[in-house]
Scaffold this active site. Structure first.
Site, PDB file in Angstrom:
ATOM      1  N   ASN A  19     -43.987  32.293   9.649  1.00 35.99           N
ATOM      2  CA  ASN A  19     -44.127  31.726  11.174  1.00 35.99           C
ATOM      3  C   ASN A  19     -42.971  31.183  11.792  1.00 35.99           C
ATOM      4  O   ASN A  19     -42.620  30.257  11.399  1.00 35.99           O
ATOM      5  CB  ASN A  19     -45.368  30.387  10.866  1.00 35.99           C
ATOM      6  N   LYS A  22     -42.910  27.379  13.299  1.00 39.48           N
ATOM      7  CA  LYS A  22     -42.568  26.529  12.386  1.00 39.48           C
ATOM      8  C   LYS A  22     -41.209  26.372  12.268  1.00 39.48           C
ATOM      9  O   LYS A  22     -40.584  25.282  12.194  1.00 39.48           O
ATOM     10  CB  LYS A  22     -43.421  26.687  11.027  1.00 39.48           C
ATOM     11  N   GLU A  46     -50.289  32.648  -1.361  1.00 34.45           N
ATOM     12  CA  GLU A  46     -50.493  31.227  -1.555  1.00 34.45           C
ATOM     13  C   GLU A  46     -51.715  31.193  -2.522  1.00 34.45           C
ATOM     14  O   GLU A  46     -52.386  31.761  -2.547  1.00 34.45           O
ATOM     15  CB  GLU A  46     -51.020  30.686  -0.080  1.00 34.45           C
ATOM     16  N   ASP A  75     -46.196  23.630   4.175  1.00 35.95           N
ATOM     17  CA  ASP A  75     -47.590  23.898   4.240  1.00 35.95           C
ATOM     18  C   ASP A  75     -48.358  22.818   5.151  1.00 35.95           C
ATOM     19  O   ASP A  75     -48.148  21.782   4.597  1.00 35.95           O
ATOM     20  CB  ASP A  75     -48.119  24.256   2.786  1.00 35.95           C
ATOM     21  N   GLY A 147     -50.567  27.870  17.495  1.00 31.46           N
ATOM     22  CA  GLY A 147     -51.367  27.474  16.649  1.00 31.46           C
ATOM     23  C   GLY A 147     -52.427  26.740  17.271  1.00 31.46           C
ATOM     24  O   GLY A 147     -53.038  27.123  18.149  1.00 31.46           O
ATOM     25  N   LYS A 167     -43.381  16.692  21.159  1.00 31.66           N
ATOM     26  CA  LYS A 167     -44.117  16.874  19.952  1.00 31.66           C
ATOM     27  C   LYS A 167     -43.220  16.669  18.735  1.00 31.66           C
ATOM     28  O   LYS A 167     -43.446  16.012  17.887  1.00 31.66           O
ATOM     29  CB  LYS A 167     -44.831  18.250  20.069  1.00 31.66           C
ATOM     30  N   HIS A 172     -46.266  15.627  12.601  1.00 28.25           N
ATOM     31  CA  HIS A 172     -46.507  15.627  11.039  1.00 28.25           C
ATOM     32  C   HIS A 172     -45.089  16.325  10.499  1.00 28.25           C
ATOM     33  O   HIS A 172     -44.578  15.727   9.462  1.00 28.25           O
ATOM     34  CB  HIS A 172     -47.751  16.433  10.665  1.00 28.25           C
ATOM     35  N   ARG A 173     -44.717  17.438  11.040  1.00 29.50           N
ATOM     36  CA  ARG A 173     -43.361  18.091  10.796  1.00 29.50           C
ATOM     37  C   ARG A 173     -42.305  17.236  10.919  1.00 29.50           C
ATOM     38  O   ARG A 173     -41.447  17.082   9.784  1.00 29.50           O
ATOM     39  CB  ARG A 173     -43.295  19.281  11.624  1.00 29.50           C
TER      40      ARG A 173
HETATM   41  P1  ITT Z   1     -46.286  30.162   6.231  1.00 30.39           P
HETATM   42  O1  ITT Z   1     -45.747  31.641   6.092  1.00 30.39           O
HETATM   43  O2  ITT Z   1     -45.453  29.192   6.477  1.00 30.39           O
HETATM   44  O3  ITT Z   1     -47.279  29.592   5.261  1.00 30.39           O
HETATM   45  P2  ITT Z   1     -48.657  29.734   8.357  1.00 30.39           P
HETATM   46  O4  ITT Z   1     -48.745  29.988   9.760  1.00 30.39           O
HETATM   47  O5  ITT Z   1     -49.728  30.287   7.389  1.00 30.39           O
HETATM   48  O6  ITT Z   1     -47.198  30.123   7.583  1.00 30.39           O
HETATM   49  P3  ITT Z   1     -49.267  27.211   7.454  1.00 30.39           P
HETATM   50  O7  ITT Z   1     -50.399  27.727   6.435  1.00 30.39           O
HETATM   51  O8  ITT Z   1     -48.855  25.917   6.785  1.00 30.39           O
HETATM   52  O9  ITT Z   1     -48.654  28.317   8.102  1.00 30.39           O
HETATM   53  O10 ITT Z   1     -50.296  26.740   8.534  1.00 30.39           O
HETATM   54  C1  ITT Z   1     -51.741  26.486   8.571  1.00 30.39           C
HETATM   55  C2  ITT Z   1     -52.135  26.663   9.983  1.00 30.39           C
HETATM   56  O11 ITT Z   1     -51.838  25.566  10.823  1.00 30.39           O
HETATM   57  C3  ITT Z   1     -51.437  27.902  10.667  1.00 30.39           C
HETATM   58  O12 ITT Z   1     -52.601  28.565  11.437  1.00 30.39           O
HETATM   59  C4  ITT Z   1     -50.532  27.389  11.547  1.00 30.39           C
HETATM   60  O13 ITT Z   1     -50.355  28.136  12.833  1.00 30.39           O
HETATM   61  C5  ITT Z   1     -51.304  25.993  11.864  1.00 30.39           C
HETATM   62  N1  ITT Z   1     -50.221  24.973  12.355  1.00 30.39           N
HETATM   63  C6  ITT Z   1     -49.294  24.445  11.493  1.00 30.39           C
HETATM   64  N2  ITT Z   1     -48.299  23.639  11.860  1.00 30.39           N
HETATM   65  C7  ITT Z   1     -49.009  23.566  13.220  1.00 30.39           C
HETATM   66  C8  ITT Z   1     -48.383  23.035  14.536  1.00 30.39           C
HETATM   67  O14 ITT Z   1     -47.451  21.997  14.432  1.00 30.39           O
HETATM   68  N3  ITT Z   1     -49.132  23.002  15.505  1.00 30.39           N
HETATM   69  C9  ITT Z   1     -50.093  23.807  15.616  1.00 30.39           C
HETATM   70  N4  ITT Z   1     -50.722  24.614  14.514  1.00 30.39           N
HETATM   71  C10 ITT Z   1     -49.990  24.760  13.407  1.00 30.39           C
END
Ligand code: ITT
Length: 187
Positions: A19, A22, A46, A75, A147, A167, A172-173
């Site tokens: 992503n 992120k 995962e 994550d 997201g 933001k 959280h990040r």
């Molecule tokens: P990875 O390859 O790093 O795992 P991912 O997009 O699958 O990428 P996660 O499983 O950590 O990442 O994220 C879970 C979901 O939450 C995913 O749909 C993200 O787009 C969303 N997400 C995570 N952080 C976010 C943020 O800061 N703002 C909005 N959506 C977020």
């Protein structure tokens, strides 16, 4: 790994993720702590677990196994109180399937939190750092963000993450990376 305050080190730390949003946020945040990261774009398998921390630390070990360089992964999960914490560790799947529209129909205006776990691995050391931000699901999709940003309203704000300009100063990040950075600089 010693890093001087405010002095970006040459990038010997990687951020493994599929992503780019992120990564881009993490890069900016870590830069503000004087740490540089390079994107290692990869879809990591995962494990199924209720624990973000377990998922993240396994992903970090896997990423190190492939890359052979110090690496962090992240994550995240969106946890809705009235849904018993759903979608939590399944947030990625839920976003891909029902998306923000589906989440709104399940949890409009409901208290929720966003949790981030940053896990580091360099083959010897593995460490995880967790942080959360409380808030709620909005009443509609608002703002141009990625997201869940257009439907997450942090505590004490009227705006969604997608509408907010700061933001990256409150998320959280940001909080999890701040904990990571304090540790990493001392290692
Ligand atoms: P990875 O390859 O790093 O795992 P991912 O997009 O699958 O990428 P996660 O499983 O950590 O990442 O994220 C879970 C979901 O939450 C995913 O749909 C993200 O787009 C969303 N997400 C995570 N952080 C976010 C943020 O800061 N703002 C909005 N959506 C977020």
């Amino acid at each position: 790994m010693k890093v001087g305050v405010g002095m970006p080190q040459s990038s010997d730390l990687y951020f493994a993720s599929s992503n780019k949003h992120k990564y881009q946020e993490a890069k900016k945040i870590l830069q503000s702590f004087g740490i540089d990261v390079t994107f290692y774009k990869i879809e990591l398998e995962e494990i199924q677990s209720d624990s973000l921390s377990e998922i993240a630390s396994r992903k970090a070990a896997m990423a190190f196994g492939k890359l052979g360089k110090p690496v962090i992964v992240e994550d995240d999960g969106l946890f809705v109180d009235s849904l018993g914490g759903f979608p939590g560790p399944y947030s990625s799947y839920v976003f891909r399937t029902i998306g923000n529209k589906g989440m709104l129909s399940l949890a409009k205006n409901c208290p929720a939190k966003f949790v981030s776990v940053i896990s580091f691995s360099d083959g010897n050391i593995s460490k995880s750092f967790e942080a959360k931000i409380d808030g709620k699901i909005s009443t509609g999709i608002r703002g141009d963000g990625w997201g869940y940003d257009p439907i997450f309203v942090p505590h004490k704000s009227k705006k969604t993450f997608a509408e907010l300009e700061n933001k990256n100063d409150i998320s959280h990040r940001y909080k999890a990376l701040k904990k990571f950075a304090s540790w990493y600089k001392l290692e």
